[in-house]
Design an enzyme around this catalytic site. Sequence first.
Site, PDB file in Angstrom:
ATOM      1  CB  THR A 278      26.971  -9.841  78.532  1.00 49.43           C
ATOM      2  OG1 THR A 278      26.138  -9.226  79.501  1.00 49.43           O
ATOM      3  CG2 THR A 278      28.097  -8.876  78.186  1.00 49.43           C
ATOM      4  CG  PHE A 280      31.911 -11.384  77.008  1.00 51.80           C
ATOM      5  CD1 PHE A 280      32.672 -10.695  77.938  1.00 51.80           C
ATOM      6  CD2 PHE A 280      30.664 -11.861  77.397  1.00 51.80           C
ATOM      7  CE1 PHE A 280      32.209 -10.483  79.224  1.00 51.80           C
ATOM      8  CE2 PHE A 280      30.194 -11.650  78.681  1.00 51.80           C
ATOM      9  CZ  PHE A 280      30.965 -10.959  79.602  1.00 51.80           C
TER      10      PHE A 280
END
Length: 684
Positions: A278, A280
């Site tokens: 992921t 960020f």
Amino acid sequence: MSDKKQDDITDIRRDIDDVDAEILRLLAERRSHSLRIAREKGRADQPSRDQLREEDLIADRISSALEHDLDSGLIIRLWREIVDDSVRVQQESLGRGDQDQRTITVAIQGIQGSYSHLASEQYHKARGFETSYVKSVTFADAITRVQEGEADVAVLPIENTTSGAISEVYDLLLDSGLHFVGDVKYRVRHCLLGLSGASIADVKRVYCHPQAIAQCTDFLAGLEGAEVVYFSDTALSGKMIKDLNDPSVAAIASEDAARLFGLEVLKTGIANRAENFTRFVVVSPEPAAVLDGVPSKTSVVMAVGNHPGALMDALATFRSADINLVKLESRPIPHNPQEELFYLDFAGNVSDESVAGVLESLTKQVRFLKVLGSYPSRDLRPDTRSKSVERIEPEGRDELVVPVLSKAKPSGYKLGSRGHKQDNTVVEVGGVRVGGDDLVLIAGPCAVESWDQVTETARVVRDAGGTLLRGGCFKPRTSPYSFQGLGFEGLDMLAEAGKTFGLPVVTEVISPEDVEQVARKADVLQIGTRNMQNFSLLQAVGRTHRPVLLKRGMSSSLDELLQAAEYVLAEGNQQVILCERGIRTFERSTRNTLDLSAVPVLKSRSHLPVVVDPSHAAGVRDLVPPMALASQAIGADGIMVEIHPDPENALSDGPQSLHLDQYRALARALGLGGRGNGNGRSLE
Ligand code: PEP
Ligand code: MN
């Protein structure tokens, strides 16, 4: 192989593991010393990179390596990497400004143990920061905490390798006014957590975050008979099952969450893809100061024209500048789903000459462009290539530019100037091109008064060859006792009438708070003469994706008009139409004095289209047609007139509103209507 040999090899492998662990520990120690140097350099204001010292250091390491019989090629490669990392660490740290502030308050969505928390720890620890947290239930709240100064930065997930873009965060960040100052790729390892002693076979219910569900669909599909319950937070779902104390309930979260809440990992690595990252972003109220030479990324958002090749042309700009695009994501524009916004990440920093050149070129091509931020990025390799860049030369000048006037130096504006862009800007509104080859006729009532009034007018506007329907819903009246407009109710009528007769609509917006809602329905946002220098209103329309019709202030110079336009352009919206509507002079015979010379002067100074509103200049209807014809003759791109089915009983500006027949005659005289204006729609 004998057992003895096998044991020996196992022992040797263990020795190698120990050495590797020591190498990693030493690398981390080396990095912490680099950070200490960065702090000292920051205080002493010294440059962060000293290439001679770096070369000396590597030469020194090679001679030491020879004493150990190590290959010099290996040492060169290794130490170049180590030195690069150290420089990167120092430069990132120096870019942060306050060297003594080593504690940072981070807003995250979720609690301790959530992926946002873990990603933030990874990011900030590697940069030598201590962290404290402000925890929010929603992404929107995490953003608000930063906007309100409770946190220095927010760390928010923006995309995942399996489930793709996290659109909610994109949409929130676009309007947040926050800058991207960093990014971090966090390796997500989803695990199924349960009470200690629980078994997967007994699991009847699984709590997890929608993103985690999307990333673990294969595993969940195999979990027969178990109900999947959406939960707002991965880590919190762990806490919840601990509290429930029921072995048939499980959660999807990280191993850290298991540790934190005293749960057991029932199964690890349950995501569809083993490589599950992921990304960020770290956002802050202030842009990052990225030092020269630090590998950095820039994130921008843009909307391109709605014609074939528009996106290709914009992307080609990056190619000609030899800039590496690392990401392209498209999203429907919120409240305007027919159009798309493109999010781009590319290698480079806004202060690089090549990047600045590309951004400048893009403002000439696209409908909307906003820089979200430039920030150091570890995904990128240091760029050692030569910085010389092929600049895109603007094409030939338009014949409408008055050569002698075009030499005037712009003052206080840039994006709107001819120097910035030599080709005329064509503002596309639906199928209508303002600033193209055909004259645009904008007509309609001063104010929307009723459904019957606006539809009757719209029909005539369309039938006579008008191309845009105007109508005021929020009227900025000189007296507070005059009719103030029907507001959003009027806007619904105008938008509906526009749709019925295939005419895009223009309406005035008078307050920054209303901009977003008006922009949902209006195709063009008008800024009236009384608001030309309402800078917060100009900035608000600059943040929308709707073209803006900017009227000249009744006592404003043309340079002031262009500076007002610059407020809109500087916010990202490149679709501005300038409008001359008469200025105040000593002459009292007309309501205002139409300054026709504004048209060629504006065209010489700016690439933006210019329309003329003779109605508000004249103040009396019989003067409107001749002044409209004069405007056409002098090269206006469009003419805007007020018309009304019953001007004598109009609620505003009746005396200057044309009767519908007068309007039909004017349209014919302008060569529109049945005589084939390319912009006109086919007549019934
Ligand atoms: C209008 O166009 O209705 C209007 C109010 O115009 P101005 O701002 O030019 O007075
Ligand atoms: Mn009016």
